[in-house]
Design a protein around this motif. Sequence first.
Motif, PDB file in Angstrom:
ATOM      1  N   LEU A   1      38.107  45.954  40.525  1.00 16.77           N
ATOM      2  CA  LEU A   1      37.849  45.668  41.939  1.00 16.77           C
ATOM      3  C   LEU A   1      36.454  45.105  42.144  1.00 16.77           C
ATOM      4  O   LEU A   1      35.484  45.515  41.504  1.00 16.77           O
ATOM      5  CB  LEU A   1      38.019  46.940  42.768  1.00 16.77           C
TER       6      LEU A   1
ATOM      7  N   HIS B   1      45.684  44.691  53.628  1.00 18.85           N
ATOM      8  CA  HIS B   1      45.984  45.057  52.251  1.00 18.85           C
ATOM      9  C   HIS B   1      45.081  46.191  51.797  1.00 18.85           C
ATOM     10  O   HIS B   1      43.900  46.205  52.098  1.00 18.85           O
ATOM     11  CB  HIS B   1      45.738  43.816  51.372  1.00 18.85           C
TER      12      HIS B   1
ATOM     13  N   ALA C   1      40.712  36.590  47.461  1.00 14.05           N
ATOM     14  CA  ALA C   1      41.199  36.938  46.115  1.00 14.05           C
ATOM     15  C   ALA C   1      42.707  37.099  46.082  1.00 14.05           C
ATOM     16  O   ALA C   1      43.319  37.530  47.053  1.00 14.05           O
ATOM     17  CB  ALA C   1      40.550  38.241  45.655  1.00 14.05           C
TER      18      ALA C   1
ATOM     19  N   LYS D   1      43.191  37.054  39.787  1.00 16.00           N
ATOM     20  CA  LYS D   1      43.134  38.089  38.748  1.00 16.00           C
ATOM     21  C   LYS D   1      44.293  37.903  37.772  1.00 16.00           C
ATOM     22  O   LYS D   1      45.313  37.294  38.099  1.00 16.00           O
ATOM     23  CB  LYS D   1      43.151  39.460  39.415  1.00 16.00           C
TER      24      LYS D   1
HETATM   25  O1  HPA Z   1      38.696  42.968  44.082  1.00 17.50           O
HETATM   26  C1  HPA Z   1      39.113  43.283  45.219  1.00 17.50           C
HETATM   27  N1  HPA Z   1      38.334  43.961  46.094  1.00 17.50           N
HETATM   28  C2  HPA Z   1      38.767  44.321  47.314  1.00 17.50           C
HETATM   29  N2  HPA Z   1      39.990  44.045  47.746  1.00 17.50           N
HETATM   30  C3  HPA Z   1      40.803  43.371  46.909  1.00 17.50           C
HETATM   31  N3  HPA Z   1      42.058  42.964  47.108  1.00 17.50           N
HETATM   32  C4  HPA Z   1      42.438  42.323  46.011  1.00 17.50           C
HETATM   33  N4  HPA Z   1      41.450  42.304  45.100  1.00 17.50           N
HETATM   34  C5  HPA Z   1      40.411  42.969  45.656  1.00 17.50           C
END
Ligand code: HPA
Length: 153
Positions: free
Chosen positions: A130, A49, A79, A109
């Motif tokens: 982030l 991701h 997360a 989130k």
């Molecule tokens: O807060 C984050 N940080 C890094 N990668 C992520 N992927 C979803 N949320 C985050």
Amino acid sequence: MFPSIANRLNRRYRSAVILTVVPGGILFTADLVRQLDFEIEMDGISCPHTPGDRHNNSNISYQQNITVSNKDVIIVDDAIESGGTMSRLVAHIAEYFPASIAVATLFVKPHRIAIPTEQYYAYETATDELLVGYGLPWQNKFRNLPCVKRLIK
Ligand code: HPA
Ligand SMILES: O=P(O)(O)OC[C@H]1O[C@H](OP(=O)(O)OP(=O)(O)O)[C@H](O)[C@@H]1O
């Protein structure tokens, strides 16, 4: 460290497959499983991701070292931001006929989509900002920071 999640899971399960979303979920998994008092098996899955991407279409790579058929599965990640990655992972694992699927994450989130499954999380953040550290990367760095920090660009 995460007594609310561990206590709830300990009340809910007799056994489960802990399916870690790697690499981000590795650190949280390591701390969480040491607070679980039921029998676990462990396996891994990944779906790389890019932070900020709300439509993660990357390939799902499921290790499948053990079967999940008729077993309770807990997918563990660091997360949930948009919820896109986890929704796809839940749908993917459902194809392997588990008895149940739950999701456990350190953070969720606020602008995430609903994921139709049992959910356990430690913290709901106030914004989508982030974070880095404790598994969470920025440009694939900083995952090994021992605590979570806000990213200031
Ligand atoms: O807060 C984050 N940080 C890094 N990668 C992520 N992927 C979803 N949320 C985050
Ligand atoms: O809810 P979403 O918006 O889909 O984002 C959640 C995904 O983002 C994070 O991955 P991370 O940035 O840590 O990268 P990784 O997959 O390489 O661990 C987290 O581990 C989830 O896999």
